[in-house]
Design an enzyme around this catalytic site. Structure first.
Site, PDB file in Angstrom:
ATOM      1  N   ASP A  13       0.823  -1.230   0.000  1.00  0.00           N
ATOM      2  CA  ASP A  13       0.000   0.000   0.000  1.00  0.00           C
ATOM      3  C   ASP A  13       0.846   1.265   0.000  1.00  0.00           C
ATOM      4  O   ASP A  13       0.440   2.296   0.539  1.00  0.00           O
ATOM      5  CB  ASP A  13      -0.956   0.028   1.210  1.00  0.00           C
ATOM      6  CG  ASP A  13      -1.738  -1.252   1.343  1.00  0.00           C
ATOM      7  OD1 ASP A  13      -2.275  -1.710   0.330  1.00  0.00           O
ATOM      8  OD2 ASP A  13      -1.784  -1.810   2.460  1.00  0.00           O
ATOM      9  N   LYS A  16       2.229   2.339  -4.948  1.00  0.00           N
ATOM     10  CA  LYS A  16       2.935   1.875  -6.149  1.00  0.00           C
ATOM     11  C   LYS A  16       2.090   2.124  -7.393  1.00  0.00           C
ATOM     12  O   LYS A  16       2.606   2.419  -8.461  1.00  0.00           O
ATOM     13  CB  LYS A  16       3.231   0.367  -6.050  1.00  0.00           C
ATOM     14  CG  LYS A  16       4.137  -0.002  -4.910  1.00  0.00           C
ATOM     15  CD  LYS A  16       4.308  -1.506  -4.791  1.00  0.00           C
ATOM     16  CE  LYS A  16       3.050  -2.252  -4.400  1.00  0.00           C
ATOM     17  NZ  LYS A  16       2.509  -1.926  -3.073  1.00  0.00           N
ATOM     18  N   GLY A  40      -4.022  -4.383  -4.673  1.00  0.00           N
ATOM     19  CA  GLY A  40      -5.050  -3.391  -4.983  1.00  0.00           C
ATOM     20  C   GLY A  40      -4.375  -2.070  -5.220  1.00  0.00           C
ATOM     21  O   GLY A  40      -4.000  -1.383  -4.282  1.00  0.00           O
ATOM     22  N   HIS A  41      -4.146  -1.754  -6.492  1.00  0.00           N
ATOM     23  CA  HIS A  41      -3.409  -0.536  -6.813  1.00  0.00           C
ATOM     24  C   HIS A  41      -4.373   0.553  -7.263  1.00  0.00           C
ATOM     25  O   HIS A  41      -5.161   0.352  -8.176  1.00  0.00           O
ATOM     26  CB  HIS A  41      -2.385  -0.808  -7.918  1.00  0.00           C
ATOM     27  CG  HIS A  41      -1.353  -1.829  -7.519  1.00  0.00           C
ATOM     28  ND1 HIS A  41      -0.553  -2.461  -8.416  1.00  0.00           N
ATOM     29  CD2 HIS A  41      -0.994  -2.288  -6.310  1.00  0.00           C
ATOM     30  CE1 HIS A  41       0.265  -3.287  -7.780  1.00  0.00           C
ATOM     31  NE2 HIS A  41       0.003  -3.197  -6.494  1.00  0.00           N
ATOM     32  N   GLN A 223       2.263  -5.970  -3.531  1.00  0.00           N
ATOM     33  CA  GLN A 223       2.545  -6.051  -2.086  1.00  0.00           C
ATOM     34  C   GLN A 223       3.870  -5.342  -1.762  1.00  0.00           C
ATOM     35  O   GLN A 223       4.321  -4.531  -2.559  1.00  0.00           O
ATOM     36  CB  GLN A 223       2.553  -7.504  -1.591  1.00  0.00           C
ATOM     37  CG  GLN A 223       1.171  -8.134  -1.492  1.00  0.00           C
ATOM     38  CD  GLN A 223       0.702  -8.732  -2.787  1.00  0.00           C
ATOM     39  OE1 GLN A 223       1.442  -9.389  -3.471  1.00  0.00           O
ATOM     40  NE2 GLN A 223      -0.556  -8.511  -3.116  1.00  0.00           N
TER      41      GLN A 223
END
Ligand code: GDP
Length: 426
Positions: A13, A16, A40-41, A223
């Site tokens: 988180d 990125k 989850g980007h 991650q």
């Protein structure tokens, strides 16, 4: 122009998504090499706001190819939904997306098996995202996985499913879950696969061609390094290889091509789920970081644990990944604080010597005390600033100190979620 790898230098988180999206503007190819839809980007750009889990973050650059390497594990429903959302925003993907048939597929039993283990662990649960990542990677390494290759041949899939369900259904039944029917699962997955078939093609060749031709290739890690299965806070970690080296095995890129490793770190620390976090703040400052930083999981919606920047852990992840430059994100989240702290090292119980992250396991890390250095805050908004020299002096001093402690220069400072809200430092 050889490859650039972007990796998370903390517990994930780190923003990125925003960073890869902006670097992708000049890339010819963007590739994912690890993880699955537990990632989850968040991307905010002229096409809209996207929360992408599987499609590489070159999707907003119409000229860029997007490759999903064999190190990624795929939830086919998530992937299809994501492709549909992106294409609904006028971003055509079908010509640009290449998905390795070597990718393993998350099957319906994987999240169920994960849930059984989490329940059995009780209060010691890992705090996973519940997407079946551990079991799908476990099946991969124990020769029990189902790959996209297998979905190309219905009879192969059915036979593999029969074997898997012979074992998995017994486990499910033992824990009072409903057993799965091989034919039903096969039909469902074959139908999903049909919709993906045109883009299931090994990207190895296009990646090699792009590298040979000197094009810009961007390798996007999911991650964070402290969640790496080997070097992270095991077992409070993820199932995949999250380090820069993971790009080599997860995509088939030889180490010699990797010239630039961008480590992404927030100006503070956050983590989701259980596990050690030496700089966690359980007080009102932690609350400020959570609120100002909107620290709620992209995948799970869970409030993230927040704390001061841990430069001890950051120095370690810079060494581990060979980070050549840092992107320091969410600096603006610290704007209102009268003072900011950075953890410079740890102290183990009954020791006066500085202790390092890598010296012990998760249980040991739970016992260490962070040693802090306090810097004055800047108490001015930074979000509209685009030049390093325009940042308040105390904010510049903070950035300076981060790079001294990490041992790596900071080349990008992010001051807001949108693509252009960054300061490039020459
Ligand atoms: P990722 O998984 O590393 O891509 O990170 P996430 O998307 O889970 O979390 C990053 C969050 O911070 C997203 O909501 C972004 O829109 C937001 N964000 C990114 N950069 C900045 C920044 O510099 N400042 C602020 N305030 N928010 C940012």
């Amino acid at each position: 122009m050889p490859a650039t790898v972007v990796i998370g230098a903390q517990w994930g988180d780190e923003a990125k998504g925003k960073l890869v999206d902006s670097l992708a503007e000049s890339a010819s190819l963007v590739a994912r090499f690890n993880g699955g839809d537990n990632a989850g980007h968040t991307v905010i750009n002229a096409y809209g706001t996207f929360k992408v889990r599987l499609v590489p973050n070159g999707f907003s650059t119409p000229g860029a190819l997007c490759a999903i390497g064999p190190g990624v594990v795929l939830n086919l429903n998530t992937l299809l939904q994501e492709i549909a959302t992106i294409e609904a925003s006028d971003l055509a993907l079908s010509e640009r997306l290449w998905i390795s048939p070597r990718c393993h597929v998350v099957m319906p039993y994987h999240p169920l098996v994960e849930g059984i283990y989490e329940a059995a662990k009780g209060t010691g649960r890992t705090g996973t995202t519940g997407r079946g990542m551990g079991p799908v990677y476990a099946d991969k390494v124990s020769y029990n996985g189902i790959r996209l290759y297998d979905l190309q041949q219905p009879e192969v899939l059915l036979e593999k499913l029969r074997i898997q369900l012979e074992v998995k259904n017994r486990l499910l039944q033992a824990f009072e879950a409903v057993p799965l029917q091989a034919k039903q699962v096969a039909d469902e997955y074959l139908a999903l696969f049909e919709r993906l078939r045109p883009v299931v093609r090994e990207p190895f060749g296009i990646v090699q061609d792009a590298l040979q031709a000197g094009k810009q290739v961007l390798l996007e890690g999911a991650q964070g390094s402290l969640l790496d299965n080997t070097w992270g806070t095991y077992p409070f970690c993820t199932a995949s290889d999250t380090l820069s080296g993971g790009a080599c095995s997860g995509l088939g890129v030889a180490p010699r091509w990797i010239e630039r490793v961008v480590g992404v770190t927030k100006a503070y620390t956050s983590r989701v789920g259980a596990g050690p976090m030496p700089t966690e703040l359980l007080d009102s400052t932690g609350e400020v970081l959570r609120k100002e930083g909107q620290e709620y999981g992209t995948v799970t919606g869970r409030p993230r644990r927040c704390g001061w920047l841990d430069a001890e852990a950051l120095r370690f992840t810079c060494q581990l990944n060979g980070v050549s430059e840092l992107a320091l994100t969410k600096l603006d989240v610290l704007d209102t604080l009268p003072a900011v702290k950075i953890c410079t090292s740890y102290r183990a119980p009954a020791s006066s010597q500085p202790a390092h992250y890598w010296e012990g396991n998760s249980a040991w890390l739970e016992t260490v005390q962070p040693v802090y250095e306090e810097l004055p805050g800047w108490q001015q908004p930074t979000r509209q600033l685009r030049e390093f020299g325009d940042l308040p002096a105390n904010a510049r001093a903070f950035v300076q100190r981060v790079q001294e402690l990490a041992g790596v220069k900071v080349s990008i400072v992010s001051v807001g979620p949108e693509r252009n809200e960054s300061i490039l430092i020459q």
